[in-house]
Design an enzyme around this catalytic site. Structure first.
Site, PDB file in Angstrom:
ATOM      1  N   GLU A 215      -8.123   5.183   3.664  1.00 58.38           N
ATOM      2  CA  GLU A 215      -8.395   5.895   2.409  1.00 58.38           C
ATOM      3  C   GLU A 215      -9.850   5.846   1.943  1.00 58.38           C
ATOM      4  OE1 GLU A 215      -5.555   4.236  -0.325  1.00 58.38           O
ATOM      5  OE2 GLU A 215      -3.860   5.125   0.718  1.00 58.38           O
ATOM      6  N   GLU A 324       3.082   6.773   7.263  1.00 55.77           N
ATOM      7  CA  GLU A 324       3.713   6.239   6.045  1.00 55.77           C
ATOM      8  C   GLU A 324       4.652   7.269   5.426  1.00 55.77           C
ATOM      9  OE1 GLU A 324       0.818   4.587   3.342  1.00 55.77           O
ATOM     10  OE2 GLU A 324      -0.406   3.771   4.959  1.00 55.77           O
TER      11      GLU A 324
HETATM   12  C1  XIL Z   1       1.820   0.156  -0.778  1.00 57.17           C
HETATM   13  C2  XIL Z   1       3.017  -0.784  -0.640  1.00 57.17           C
HETATM   14  O1  XIL Z   1       4.123  -0.024  -0.203  1.00 57.17           O
HETATM   15  C3  XIL Z   1       3.303  -1.442  -1.975  1.00 57.17           C
HETATM   16  O2  XIL Z   1       4.304  -2.436  -1.815  1.00 57.17           O
HETATM   17  C4  XIL Z   1       2.030  -2.082  -2.554  1.00 57.17           C
HETATM   18  O3  XIL Z   1       2.279  -2.576  -3.847  1.00 57.17           O
HETATM   19  C5  XIL Z   1       0.905  -1.057  -2.616  1.00 57.17           C
HETATM   20  O4  XIL Z   1       0.706  -0.508  -1.322  1.00 57.17           O
HETATM   21  N1  XIL Z   1      -1.134   3.806   1.177  1.00 57.17           N
HETATM   22  C6  XIL Z   1      -1.179   2.724   2.043  1.00 57.17           C
HETATM   23  C7  XIL Z   1      -0.162   1.651   1.926  1.00 57.17           C
HETATM   24  O5  XIL Z   1      -1.987   2.727   2.977  1.00 57.17           O
HETATM   25  O6  XIL Z   1      -0.675   0.402   2.296  1.00 57.17           O
HETATM   26  C8  XIL Z   1       0.412   1.591   0.524  1.00 57.17           C
HETATM   27  O7  XIL Z   1       1.464   0.619   0.515  1.00 57.17           O
HETATM   28  C9  XIL Z   1       0.902   2.954   0.097  1.00 57.17           C
HETATM   29  C10 XIL Z   1      -0.214   3.944   0.087  1.00 57.17           C
END
Ligand code: XIL
Length: 410
Positions: A215, A324
């Site tokens: 990101e 994701e």
């Molecule tokens: C999220 C997790 O799912 C949560 O448990 C945590 O509180 C915050 O992060 N982008 C990403 C992930 O790359 O690491 C994130 O995961 C969601 C968005």
């Protein structure tokens, strides 16, 4: 076709059209402070075999007998994000072993979990460019993966979020001034070296992809090139070339068994910027692929969000992974479940077909969580399973399996 069926189809089309009109952007990854992972609630409930049913609908026994990883064995790995406490809950591990052949630590491999603050602070100034790490939180997951033949995505080495503020200050104390560019580059190198070396030495070949930078592209509020500035201590200390340094270090310490990935959300809208920003990294030969997060909603257009985006990155010479995946819905009930199933079906259909045609170079699709109530978007029920006495398949699972009883949406 019976009239009732026609009406249902018409209604579904209207519902999908309306939700597409009210399209929400992909949720941005909130810089959530990681909290203690809550103890799994179902530890107290007896183990149960997942029941292959969803309320109100029947499915073919043939689909039910298959699993996600078998369905896609000739196309890509099927992964799931899991909190490390999963490995203490056999109800969860049974489903994971049955359905998936890859996993990602949902939080435990992020810098705020791996950095050992006490030891790093106590050891200062010796630790100035050698922070101390603690790998205790990822051991059980890596062992589980090794024992059960799952590959692991390493998530994530360098991210503006879930990386503690103290890590960037001169003496590792919260509130102290930020350290110099040179010191931070050295800390980044040490961090990446330690994490990769630990995994490669103790679990050779287990990790098949690293999210090296997560990101870093923020169009609108980023710098003049679109690189994220807001709340980004990497940018504040090193500057925009922190991305290049991170990839150069990852390549330097990699034993060559894993691909190096850039990972981001909202890729459909910023794909050209991502490719532009990564150009020097690619030029240097330090990146292999781009991870498309895919935190989507039922109102999103799957062709655009996923197929076109993946094709764009493939055409630019990158491998791609869906890293994701979750598809949220604000509606509840059987109909909403079915619409969500249709969306999952469209997505999987597009990517499987495009992979087969050689249009997209994809080797892994990861769902961001096992079942709805443990999702980071639990309010939107975005996953393939729900907890209902046991871990139960949703229409979303049947959609992901491309069940012929579920029509695709686009
Ligand atoms: C999220 C997790 O799912 C949560 O448990 C945590 O509180 C915050 O992060 N982008 C990403 C992930 O790359 O690491 C994130 O995961 C969601 C968005």
């Amino acid at each position: 076709m019976k009239n009732g069926m026609k009406k249902l189809i018409a209604l579904l089309l209207v519902v999908s059209f309306l939700s597409a009109c009210g399209k929400k952007p992909e949720p941005t990854a909130k810089p959530t402070e990681v909290t203690e992972t809550p103890a799994p609630t179902e530890e107290t409930t007896p183990d149960a075999t997942p029941t292959p049913t969803t309320a109100g609908r029947t499915h073919s026994a043939e689909i039910d007998a298959m699993t996600l990883k078998d369905r896609y064995k000739d196309s890509f790995k099927i992964g799931v994000a899991l909190p490390a406490n999963t490995f203490r809950v056999s109800m969860r591990t049974e489903v994971v072993k049955e359905q998936f052949n890859s996993f990602t630590f949902e939080n435990e491999m992020k810098p705020d979990s791996l950095l050992n603050r006490d030891a790093t602070q106590k050891g200062y100034p010796e630790t100035n460019t050698e922070p101390v790490l603690n790998f205790g939180g990822i051991k059980s997951g890596l062992e589980f993966a090794k024992e059960n033949g799952l590959g692991v995505r390493g998530h994530t080495l360098c991210w503006y979020s879930q990386t503690p503020a103290w890590f960037f200050t001169v003496d590792y104390q919260a509130g102290s001034p930020l350290c110099s560019r040179e010191v931070m580059i050295a800390r980044l190198e040490s961090y990446i070296k330690q994490v990769m070396t630990y995994c490669q030495e103790n679990y050779p070949g287990l990790i098949y992809a690293w999210d090296v930078v997560n990101e870093a592209v923020d169009i609108g509020t980023g710098d003049e090139n679109g690189i994220r500035k807001s709340k980004n201590n990497w940018y504040a200390t090193i500057g925009p070339d922190y991305i290049e340094f991170a990839f150069a270090f990852a390549r330097k310490y990699s034993d060559g068994t894993a691909d190096l990935y850039y990972n981001d959300y909202g890729c459909a809208g910023k794909k050209a910027d991502i490719v532009r920003i990564l150009a020097p990294v690619k030029e240097a030969g330090n990146i292999d692929g781009i991870g498309i997060q895919c935190h989507l909603s039922v109102g999103d257009n799957m062709r655009n969000a996923v197929y076109r985006t993946a094709k764009y990155f493939t055409d630019a010479g990158y491998k791609v992974q869906i890293t994701e995946l979750d598809i949220g819905t604000s509606q509840k009930g059987d109909r909403a479940d079915l619409v969500q199933g249709m969306k999952y079906k469209s997505l999987f259909q597009f990517i499987e077909e495009a992979k087969r045609n050689g249009e997209i170079n994809i080797d892994s699709v990861t769902v961001w969580g096992l079942y709805d109530t443990i999702s980071w978007r639990s309010g939107e029920n975005p996953l393939l399973f729900r907890m209902d006495g046991g871990i139960v398949k949703k229409e979303a699972w049947y959609g992901a399996m491309q069940d012929p009883n579920i029509t695709s949406m686009e």
